[in-house]
Design a protein around this motif. Structure first.
Motif, PDB file in Angstrom:
ATOM      1  N   GLU A  40       0.831  -1.212   0.000  1.00  7.61           N
ATOM      2  CA  GLU A  40       0.000   0.000   0.000  1.00  7.61           C
ATOM      3  C   GLU A  40       0.866   1.263   0.000  1.00  7.61           C
ATOM      4  O   GLU A  40       0.544   2.251  -0.662  1.00  7.61           O
ATOM      5  CB  GLU A  40      -0.919   0.007   1.226  1.00  7.61           C
ATOM      6  N   TYR A  93       2.174   1.679  -3.404  1.00 10.05           N
ATOM      7  CA  TYR A  93       1.040   1.998  -4.293  1.00 10.05           C
ATOM      8  C   TYR A  93       0.715   3.487  -4.277  1.00 10.05           C
ATOM      9  O   TYR A  93       0.645   4.135  -5.329  1.00 10.05           O
ATOM     10  CB  TYR A  93      -0.152   1.159  -3.842  1.00 10.05           C
ATOM     11  N   THR A 131       3.376   6.050  -5.788  1.00  5.51           N
ATOM     12  CA  THR A 131       3.552   6.176  -7.243  1.00  5.51           C
ATOM     13  C   THR A 131       2.784   7.363  -7.821  1.00  5.51           C
ATOM     14  O   THR A 131       3.142   7.862  -8.888  1.00  5.51           O
ATOM     15  CB  THR A 131       3.081   4.901  -7.964  1.00  5.51           C
ATOM     16  N   PHE A 155       2.041   2.123 -10.907  1.00  7.08           N
ATOM     17  CA  PHE A 155       0.759   2.286 -10.224  1.00  7.08           C
ATOM     18  C   PHE A 155      -0.152   1.091 -10.490  1.00  7.08           C
ATOM     19  O   PHE A 155      -0.725   0.504  -9.562  1.00  7.08           O
ATOM     20  CB  PHE A 155       0.079   3.581 -10.672  1.00  7.08           C
ATOM     21  N   PHE A 197       1.386  -2.308  -9.039  1.00  4.27           N
ATOM     22  CA  PHE A 197       1.109  -2.464  -7.611  1.00  4.27           C
ATOM     23  C   PHE A 197      -0.383  -2.686  -7.367  1.00  4.27           C
ATOM     24  O   PHE A 197      -0.768  -3.389  -6.419  1.00  4.27           O
ATOM     25  CB  PHE A 197       1.604  -1.248  -6.833  1.00  4.27           C
ATOM     26  N   GLY A 198      -1.237  -2.078  -8.201  1.00  5.23           N
ATOM     27  CA  GLY A 198      -2.676  -2.316  -8.088  1.00  5.23           C
ATOM     28  C   GLY A 198      -3.019  -3.769  -8.361  1.00  5.23           C
ATOM     29  O   GLY A 198      -3.829  -4.375  -7.640  1.00  5.23           O
ATOM     30  N   GLU A 240      -1.987  -5.846  -5.460  1.00  4.08           N
ATOM     31  CA  GLU A 240      -2.964  -5.793  -4.374  1.00  4.08           C
ATOM     32  C   GLU A 240      -4.049  -6.835  -4.584  1.00  4.08           C
ATOM     33  O   GLU A 240      -4.463  -7.525  -3.644  1.00  4.08           O
ATOM     34  CB  GLU A 240      -3.584  -4.394  -4.285  1.00  4.08           C
ATOM     35  N   SER A 274      -7.302   4.757  -5.117  1.00  2.00           N
ATOM     36  CA  SER A 274      -5.876   5.094  -5.108  1.00  2.00           C
ATOM     37  C   SER A 274      -5.440   5.865  -3.870  1.00  2.00           C
ATOM     38  O   SER A 274      -4.257   5.861  -3.531  1.00  2.00           O
ATOM     39  CB  SER A 274      -5.523   5.918  -6.359  1.00  2.00           C
TER      40      SER A 274
END
Length: 323
Positions: free
Chosen positions: A79, A82, A85, A113, A116-117, A120, A288
């Motif tokens: 996170e 995330y 970024t 971005f 990492f999304g 997740e 985000s």
């Protein structure tokens, strides 16, 4: 003759290719921009502090050195990566008059971005799988969820998004961009990026849409099935205290899943043409900025072990000489 015309067109596109984009962000007057800066700067700092506290708690408290909390610690670290970024660049744009971002920086932001999304989403799947094993297969859990498997799942969660995003980012970055260069967003989102391209590639759009749908729907269904099996197992627990503890643990995970996947599905699975630009910005802010802020609160407030570990972290910070 056709070959000459194509060559001339290619030369013109290269000559007119843009080297930077302008991120409009959240248009408003200078006073409101400063308010935005203060609000999102505070949100960013709270997000970093909250998730860093969970990382430290898992790292320092030996009672949390079990798969569930190891996965949670990695998720909190993810996170932090995330939000970093995009939010720092967004804060800089609130104070900037030009609001520019170079072509390379834009696609680097896009890549990390969304990588990492994706990570997740994979971590939420892994955490759901861990809860399924712990509740539905408690006797076999220690032999299945070994240190080696947990380490492998963590490595998979971190690396998978970084690998799979290479394809859509590579395809979109290879499109021709010869103007205009204004992105009506606060991040380098692929949808407005493709809309700005002068080479309208339907294949790229289809590949990108297919990737979004398969990833979001696939991971969401996996999580729903996992928790459906968990709920069925919990309902068979004779002890009311046992049911309450199992439901409490799962409720935290499900709250994060709903926050994350609800906003992502609204943004990238539903038809983009039906969504106003301002609505897209609000939804993007939810997944985000807002969701990473709430995650540490959700996990810590509903978990006694985590709250106890966080108190120890506060003690260590206040009195480092006692460690």
């Amino acid at each position: 003759m056709d070959s000459e015309n194509r060559n001339i067109s290619d030369i013109e596109n290269m000559a007119n290719s843009i080297s930077y984009f302008i991120l409009l962000g959240l248009p408003s007057n200078q006073e409101i921009q400063m308010v935005y800066f203060v609000v999102f700067a505070m949100t960013y700092m709270l997000t970093l502090i909250g998730n860093a506290a969970i990382v430290c708690a898992v790292r320092w408290d030996r009672h949390l050195h079990i798969p569930m909390y190891i996965l949670l610690g990695n998720f909190s670290l993810l996170e932090i990566c995330y939000v970093t970024t995009t939010v720092p660049n967004m804060l800089a744009n609130f104070l900037s008059e030009t609001k520019t971002i170079t072509f390379v920086a834009c696609f680097v932001q896009f890549y990390f971005f969304f990588s990492f999304g994706c990570d997740e989403g994979f971590f939420l799947c892994i955490m759901a799988f861990d809860r399924y094993l712990a509740i539905c297969r408690p006797l076999h859990y220690p032999t299945i969820m070994t240190t080696q498997l947990c380490t492998g799942l963590v490595a998979f969660g971190w690396s998978c998004g970084l690998i799979v995003l290479l394809i859509p980012v590579g395809l979109i970055s290879q499109l021709s961009y010869c103007g205009p260069n204004i992105i009506d967003h606060f991040i380098c989102d692929p949808v407005p990026l493709m809309a700005l391209s002068c080479s309208k590639s339907q294949t790229t759009k289809i590949i990108y849409s297919t990737f979004n749908t398969v990833f979001v729907v696939g991971t969401f269904i996996f999580i729903l099935v996992s928790y459906a099996l968990v709920i069925l197992s919990v309902l068979q627990i004779p002890s009311a205290a046992g049911k309450s503890k199992a439901f409490s643990t799962c409720a935290s995970h499900l709250a994060v899943v709903i926050l994350f996947f609800g906003s992502v599905m609204t943004m990238y699975v539903l038809p983009g043409s039906e969504q106003p630009v301002e609505f897209q910005k609000v939804v993007t802010l939810i997944y985000s900025v807002i969701t990473p802020l709430f995650n540490p609160l959700i996990y810590s407030l509903r978990n006694k072990d985590m709250k106890a570990a966080l108190k120890k972290v506060l003690v260590i910070i206040k009195n480092p000489q006692k460690t």
